[in-house]
Write a protein that holds these residues in place. Structure first.
Motif, short mmCIF file in Angstrom:
data_model
loop_
_atom_site.label_atom_id
_atom_site.label_comp_id
_atom_site.label_asym_id
_atom_site.label_seq_id
_atom_site.Cartn_x
_atom_site.Cartn_y
_atom_site.Cartn_z
N GLU A 1 0.83 -1.21 0.00
CA GLU A 1 0.00 0.00 0.00
C GLU A 1 0.87 1.26 0.00
O GLU A 1 1.85 1.34 0.73
CB GLU A 1 -0.90 0.00 1.24
N LYS A 2 0.49 2.21 -0.84
CA LYS A 2 1.15 3.51 -0.83
C LYS A 2 0.60 4.27 0.38
O LYS A 2 -0.61 4.39 0.54
CB LYS A 2 0.88 4.28 -2.12
N ILE A 3 1.47 4.77 1.23
CA ILE A 3 1.06 5.34 2.51
C ILE A 3 0.65 6.79 2.36
O ILE A 3 1.41 7.62 1.84
CB ILE A 3 2.18 5.19 3.56
N SER A 4 -0.56 7.08 2.81
CA SER A 4 -1.07 8.45 2.76
C SER A 4 -1.01 9.06 4.17
O SER A 4 -0.96 8.33 5.18
CB SER A 4 -2.50 8.49 2.23
N GLU A 5 -1.04 10.36 4.23
CA GLU A 5 -0.89 11.07 5.51
C GLU A 5 -1.98 10.70 6.50
O GLU A 5 -1.72 10.61 7.70
CB GLU A 5 -0.88 12.58 5.27
N HIS A 6 -3.21 10.45 6.02
CA HIS A 6 -4.30 10.14 6.97
C HIS A 6 -4.12 8.80 7.67
O HIS A 6 -4.78 8.52 8.66
CB HIS A 6 -5.67 10.22 6.27
N LYS A 7 -3.18 7.96 7.22
CA LYS A 7 -2.90 6.67 7.86
C LYS A 7 -1.88 6.79 8.99
O LYS A 7 -1.58 5.81 9.67
CB LYS A 7 -2.37 5.67 6.83
N LEU A 8 -1.33 8.01 9.16
CA LEU A 8 -0.23 8.21 10.11
C LEU A 8 -0.57 9.23 11.17
O LEU A 8 -1.43 10.08 10.98
CB LEU A 8 1.02 8.68 9.35
N GLU A 9 0.16 9.14 12.27
CA GLU A 9 0.09 10.20 13.28
C GLU A 9 1.45 10.30 13.96
O GLU A 9 2.19 9.31 14.05
CB GLU A 9 -1.03 9.94 14.29
N LEU A 10 1.77 11.49 14.39
CA LEU A 10 3.01 11.70 15.12
C LEU A 10 2.77 11.37 16.58
O LEU A 10 1.71 11.64 17.12
CB LEU A 10 3.48 13.15 14.99
N SER A 11 3.77 10.79 17.20
CA SER A 11 3.67 10.44 18.61
C SER A 11 4.92 10.94 19.31
O SER A 11 6.03 10.78 18.79
CB SER A 11 3.54 8.93 18.75
N ARG A 12 4.74 11.54 20.46
CA ARG A 12 5.89 12.02 21.23
C ARG A 12 6.48 10.86 22.01
O ARG A 12 5.80 10.19 22.76
CB ARG A 12 5.49 13.12 22.19
N LEU A 13 7.76 10.62 21.77
CA LEU A 13 8.48 9.56 22.47
C LEU A 13 9.71 10.14 23.13
O LEU A 13 10.28 11.13 22.67
CB LEU A 13 8.92 8.46 21.49
N GLN A 14 10.14 9.52 24.21
CA GLN A 14 11.41 9.90 24.82
C GLN A 14 12.52 9.51 23.86
O GLN A 14 12.38 8.54 23.11
CB GLN A 14 11.59 9.14 26.16
#
Length: 181
Positions: free
Chosen positions: A10-23
């Motif tokens: 699958e070609k990845i689109s922005e709506h499939k992702l989210e940023l997560s804050r990690l240490q």
């Protein structure tokens, strides 16, 4: 991280992702710091919801999905009847036998025959089938197998002559089953 399931190829689109804050110590070595390096890339492997997207999970720029097929082999996608059990255990790397049902001329008896042994699963497209099953209507799921050219022909012939089923086998099992036909 993946906000939703991302299928292999699958070609990845922005709506499939989210940023997560990690240490800093929690960031995977080949992870991404922004969406920019991921959007538009193609998934080499299936990526589950809430799973970090790693560089190794993606095809490199200029690489296409067919480059994952070993020399001299073919990828053939087949539609198989969805079952909750099969959907849970079949995944990339699973080893399967392809079985067909046939009617014997004369007697009309139904028998099962092995079309291909020890085919390797390269992709499973089951998301839509799982969604449909939630609504109470089982659907087919598509499975892509890596096989040699002769096996691809036998699978396509069996599919058009009456249908096929997949039987999951132990990947270390080298014994040949007894077949009819």
């Amino acid at each position: 991280i993946a906000k939703e399931h991302i299928a292999i190829g699958e070609k990845i689109s922005e709506h499939k992702l989210e940023l997560s804050r990690l240490q800093n110590e929690s960031i995977p070595e080949n992870g991404f710091q922004s969406l920019r390096g991921v959007v538009g890339r193609t998934a080499r492997f299936e990526i589950n919801s809430n799973e970090p997207v790693l560089e190794s999970y993606l095809l490199v720029q200029g690489e296409n999905f067919s480059s994952l097929i070993p020399d001299g082999m073919r990828a053939v996608t087949i539609s198989v009847k969805h079952s909750a059990g099969l959907a849970q255990i079949i995944d990339r790397g699973t080893v399967v036998d392809v079985i067909t049902l046939m009617t014997l001329k004369g007697s009309g008896a139904m028998v099962a025959g092995t079309v291909v042994e020890r085919a390797h699963v390269i992709a499973v497209h089951k998301r839509d089938a799982e969604d449909a099953l939630k609504g109470g209507i089982p659907q087919n799921m598509e499975v892509t197998l890596i096989v040699n050219p002769d096996e691809a022909k036998r699978i396509i012939t069996a599919t058009n002559q009456g249908g096929i089923e997949l039987v999951v086998r132990n990947d270390k099992d080298e014994e040949n089953p007894i077949t009819i036909g």
